[in-house]
Scaffold this motif. Structure first.
Motif, PDB file in Angstrom:
ATOM      1  N   ALA A   1      19.145 -41.612 -54.021  1.00  0.00           N
ATOM      2  CA  ALA A   1      19.972 -40.452 -53.688  1.00  0.00           C
ATOM      3  C   ALA A   1      19.407 -39.183 -54.322  1.00  0.00           C
ATOM      4  O   ALA A   1      19.400 -38.107 -53.703  1.00  0.00           O
ATOM      5  N   LEU A   2      18.913 -39.301 -55.547  1.00  0.00           N
ATOM      6  CA  LEU A   2      18.335 -38.148 -56.226  1.00  0.00           C
ATOM      7  C   LEU A   2      17.076 -37.675 -55.503  1.00  0.00           C
ATOM      8  O   LEU A   2      16.870 -36.469 -55.296  1.00  0.00           O
ATOM      9  N   ALA A   3      16.231 -38.622 -55.089  1.00  0.00           N
ATOM     10  CA  ALA A   3      14.995 -38.275 -54.377  1.00  0.00           C
ATOM     11  C   ALA A   3      15.301 -37.602 -53.038  1.00  0.00           C
ATOM     12  O   ALA A   3      14.666 -36.614 -52.663  1.00  0.00           O
ATOM     13  N   VAL A   4      16.288 -38.124 -52.318  1.00  0.00           N
ATOM     14  CA  VAL A   4      16.647 -37.543 -51.017  1.00  0.00           C
ATOM     15  C   VAL A   4      17.204 -36.137 -51.212  1.00  0.00           C
ATOM     16  O   VAL A   4      16.906 -35.214 -50.441  1.00  0.00           O
ATOM     17  N   SER A   5      17.997 -35.934 -52.240  1.00  0.00           N
ATOM     18  CA  SER A   5      18.563 -34.621 -52.504  1.00  0.00           C
ATOM     19  C   SER A   5      17.479 -33.595 -52.768  1.00  0.00           C
ATOM     20  O   SER A   5      17.503 -32.485 -52.238  1.00  0.00           O
ATOM     21  N   ILE A   6      16.492 -33.968 -53.595  1.00  0.00           N
ATOM     22  CA  ILE A   6      15.389 -33.051 -53.896  1.00  0.00           C
ATOM     23  C   ILE A   6      14.592 -32.745 -52.625  1.00  0.00           C
ATOM     24  O   ILE A   6      14.223 -31.595 -52.361  1.00  0.00           O
ATOM     25  N   ALA A   7      14.320 -33.780 -51.819  1.00  0.00           N
ATOM     26  CA  ALA A   7      13.546 -33.591 -50.593  1.00  0.00           C
ATOM     27  C   ALA A   7      14.280 -32.679 -49.615  1.00  0.00           C
ATOM     28  O   ALA A   7      13.672 -31.800 -48.978  1.00  0.00           O
ATOM     29  N   LEU A   8      15.586 -32.864 -49.476  1.00  0.00           N
ATOM     30  CA  LEU A   8      16.362 -32.025 -48.564  1.00  0.00           C
ATOM     31  C   LEU A   8      16.408 -30.585 -49.047  1.00  0.00           C
ATOM     32  O   LEU A   8      16.305 -29.646 -48.249  1.00  0.00           O
ATOM     33  N   ARG A   9      16.554 -30.399 -50.338  1.00  0.00           N
ATOM     34  CA  ARG A   9      16.585 -29.036 -50.875  1.00  0.00           C
ATOM     35  C   ARG A   9      15.237 -28.350 -50.632  1.00  0.00           C
ATOM     36  O   ARG A   9      15.184 -27.157 -50.317  1.00  0.00           O
ATOM     37  N   THR A  10      14.146 -29.086 -50.788  1.00  0.00           N
ATOM     38  CA  THR A  10      12.819 -28.525 -50.526  1.00  0.00           C
ATOM     39  C   THR A  10      12.658 -28.193 -49.044  1.00  0.00           C
ATOM     40  O   THR A  10      12.057 -27.177 -48.687  1.00  0.00           O
ATOM     41  N   ALA A  11      13.211 -29.037 -48.181  1.00  0.00           N
ATOM     42  CA  ALA A  11      13.052 -28.843 -46.734  1.00  0.00           C
ATOM     43  C   ALA A  11      13.772 -27.606 -46.236  1.00  0.00           C
ATOM     44  O   ALA A  11      13.396 -27.043 -45.203  1.00  0.00           O
ATOM     45  N   THR A  12      14.807 -27.150 -46.953  1.00  0.00           N
ATOM     46  CA  THR A  12      15.539 -25.962 -46.498  1.00  0.00           C
ATOM     47  C   THR A  12      14.680 -24.713 -46.561  1.00  0.00           C
ATOM     48  O   THR A  12      15.025 -23.697 -45.959  1.00  0.00           O
ATOM     49  N   ALA A  13      13.573 -24.759 -47.307  1.00  0.00           N
ATOM     50  CA  ALA A  13      12.677 -23.601 -47.394  1.00  0.00           C
ATOM     51  C   ALA A  13      11.233 -24.038 -47.212  1.00  0.00           C
ATOM     52  O   ALA A  13      10.330 -23.478 -47.812  1.00  0.00           O
ATOM     53  N   GLY A  14      11.010 -25.052 -46.382  1.00  0.00           N
ATOM     54  CA  GLY A  14       9.674 -25.605 -46.229  1.00  0.00           C
ATOM     55  C   GLY A  14       8.892 -24.954 -45.117  1.00  0.00           C
ATOM     56  O   GLY A  14       9.279 -23.925 -44.561  1.00  0.00           O
ATOM     57  N   ALA A  15       7.756 -25.570 -44.799  1.00  0.00           N
ATOM     58  CA  ALA A  15       6.857 -25.024 -43.790  1.00  0.00           C
ATOM     59  C   ALA A  15       7.091 -25.635 -42.415  1.00  0.00           C
ATOM     60  O   ALA A  15       6.272 -25.466 -41.531  1.00  0.00           O
ATOM     61  N   VAL A  16       8.197 -26.367 -42.262  1.00  0.00           N
ATOM     62  CA  VAL A  16       8.542 -26.967 -40.972  1.00  0.00           C
ATOM     63  C   VAL A  16       9.768 -26.255 -40.436  1.00  0.00           C
ATOM     64  O   VAL A  16      10.841 -26.302 -41.043  1.00  0.00           O
TER      65      VAL A  16
ATOM     66  N   GLY B   1       1.517 -20.084 -45.608  1.00  0.00           N
ATOM     67  CA  GLY B   1       1.085 -20.721 -44.373  1.00  0.00           C
ATOM     68  C   GLY B   1       2.104 -20.555 -43.269  1.00  0.00           C
ATOM     69  O   GLY B   1       3.268 -20.235 -43.499  1.00  0.00           O
ATOM     70  N   PRO B   2       1.682 -20.777 -42.036  1.00  0.00           N
ATOM     71  CA  PRO B   2       2.575 -20.617 -40.884  1.00  0.00           C
ATOM     72  C   PRO B   2       3.606 -21.724 -40.803  1.00  0.00           C
ATOM     73  O   PRO B   2       3.422 -22.812 -41.340  1.00  0.00           O
ATOM     74  N   VAL B   3       4.709 -21.420 -40.124  1.00  0.00           N
ATOM     75  CA  VAL B   3       5.787 -22.379 -39.927  1.00  0.00           C
ATOM     76  C   VAL B   3       5.565 -23.126 -38.610  1.00  0.00           C
ATOM     77  O   VAL B   3       5.199 -22.538 -37.601  1.00  0.00           O
ATOM     78  N   VAL B   4       5.785 -24.426 -38.634  1.00  0.00           N
ATOM     79  CA  VAL B   4       5.629 -25.273 -37.450  1.00  0.00           C
ATOM     80  C   VAL B   4       6.980 -25.869 -37.096  1.00  0.00           C
ATOM     81  O   VAL B   4       7.730 -26.304 -37.991  1.00  0.00           O
ATOM     82  N   GLU B   5       7.306 -25.870 -35.822  1.00  0.00           N
ATOM     83  CA  GLU B   5       8.590 -26.407 -35.383  1.00  0.00           C
ATOM     84  C   GLU B   5       8.641 -27.922 -35.586  1.00  0.00           C
ATOM     85  O   GLU B   5       7.687 -28.639 -35.276  1.00  0.00           O
ATOM     86  N   ALA B   6       9.788 -28.390 -36.090  1.00  0.00           N
ATOM     87  CA  ALA B   6       9.957 -29.818 -36.347  1.00  0.00           C
ATOM     88  C   ALA B   6       9.857 -30.634 -35.061  1.00  0.00           C
ATOM     89  O   ALA B   6       9.325 -31.751 -35.062  1.00  0.00           O
ATOM     90  N   SER B   7      10.372 -30.079 -33.954  1.00  0.00           N
ATOM     91  CA  SER B   7      10.324 -30.810 -32.683  1.00  0.00           C
ATOM     92  C   SER B   7       8.882 -31.020 -32.222  1.00  0.00           C
ATOM     93  O   SER B   7       8.544 -32.066 -31.668  1.00  0.00           O
TER      94      SER B   7
END
Length: 317
Positions: free
Chosen positions: A79-94, A134-140
């Motif tokens: 749960a801790l790992a998923v929380s960190i990953a999700l928080r990072t994804a909110t401002a990621g390159a995807v 770096g540029p942002v890439v769409e997740a889809s």
């Protein structure tokens, strides 16, 4: 003895940790009779969980994918790992996953016990993300390309080069690689009959999926990240730099990103050699490494270093 509902949750958690469980082993872990285990499996099926049973010597139970995503049971570290990953994804390159990641994060942290929320808050205050580069890439788009790689489907897309020129490409995709700044697609170009790397942010529009293709041996023995690093660091100039760094390979290979150049070991790892494009910024980048070095080629790089050194000396006199 665990209650029936607690036992079901424990059983569901165990089924999600392995692809296959032997019946007797699973019953022993739950400290129940095999008949009780079978009844609990039936209850999970009634609740919509796809649990497959097989008989025979190697028979047992396996959790299978169903029509809907079932609730996942995570331990504290997961749960801790998923929380960190999700928080990072909110401002990621995807691009396109910031809001879903935030919604999932809110749901996850709302359900967390107090002890985990304290650990998440501590990590949140201690981990400071760097500004996105770096540029942002769409997740889809990433999902489409990754699926084509997995299912071995040809894809066609419009690709824009560095000069803004667009061309239709037909490829057999091998893998998707992230270098830390950009996303790349490694694929066999059907027109050029050779392996190519494509910056995914330069793919225009939606790729078109085609027919299945026969798999072929991946470049560089399957080391796609290394292949991309060597491809994008290949000289786009008339000259290529070769520099001996008087520092251990283990140290320099960590400090120099693969996208910047190729680092190879010398003297059983006591020194190393850097090969990269001899561009104008290389002089200052070498100085910033703060290690002794020797330029093997080209002569123009030696001249640039001499001029830069004289300029720096004048500034301190």
């Amino acid at each position: 003895m665990l209650s029936s509902s607690t036992r079901l949750l424990r059983l569901l958690s165990l089924l999600q940790t392995r692809s296959h469980w032997m019946g007797p082993e699973l019953a022993e872990r739950l400290e129940v009779h095999p008949r009780t285990l079978r009844r609990d499996i039936d209850r999970l099926r009634q609740l919509g969980y796809p649990v497959h049973a097989s008989s025979g010597v190697a028979g047992g139970y396996a959790f299978r994918a169903g029509q809907a995503l079932p609730p996942l049971l995570l331990d504290d570290e997961e749960a801790l790992a998923v929380s960190i990953a999700l928080r990072t994804a909110t401002a990621g390159a995807v691009g396109g996953i910031e809001e879903p990641a935030l919604r999932a994060l809110v749901k996850l942290e709302q359900a967390m016990p107090a002890r985990l929320r304290k650990r998440v808050d501590a990590l949140r205050s201690a981990i400071l993300p760097l500004d996105r580069t770096g540029p942002v890439v769409e997740a889809s788009l990433l999902a489409t390309l990754a699926s084509a790689c997995r299912d071995q489907l040809r894809i066609e897309f419009h690709y824009e080069d560095g000069q803004g020129r667009s061309a239709q490409r037909s490829v057999e995709p091998q893998g998707v690689v992230h270098t830390g700044q950009r996303w790349y697609l490694v694929a066999w170009d059907r027109v050029r009959s050779d392996w190519r790397t494509f910056r995914i942010d330069r793919i225009v529009g939606d790729p078109q999926l085609g027919a299945h293709f026969a798999p072929r041996a991946a470049p560089d023995g399957g080391d796609l990240k290394g292949y991309v690093s060597r491809s994008i660091s290949a000289p786009h100039h008339a000259e290529q730099a070769q520099v001996v760094l008087h520092a251990p390979y283990a140290v320099m290979s960590r400090r120099i990103p693969q996208s910047a150049g190729v680092v190879s070991t010398l003297d059983q790892g006591q020194r190393c050699q850097l090969e990269c494009a001899a561009n104008d910024s290389l002089v200052y980048w070498l100085m910033a490494l703060d290690v002794e070095f020797e330029v093997l080629a080209p002569a123009s790089l030696k001249e640039r270093l001499r001029v830069a050194g004289e300029r720096a000396l004048r500034c301190v006199l």
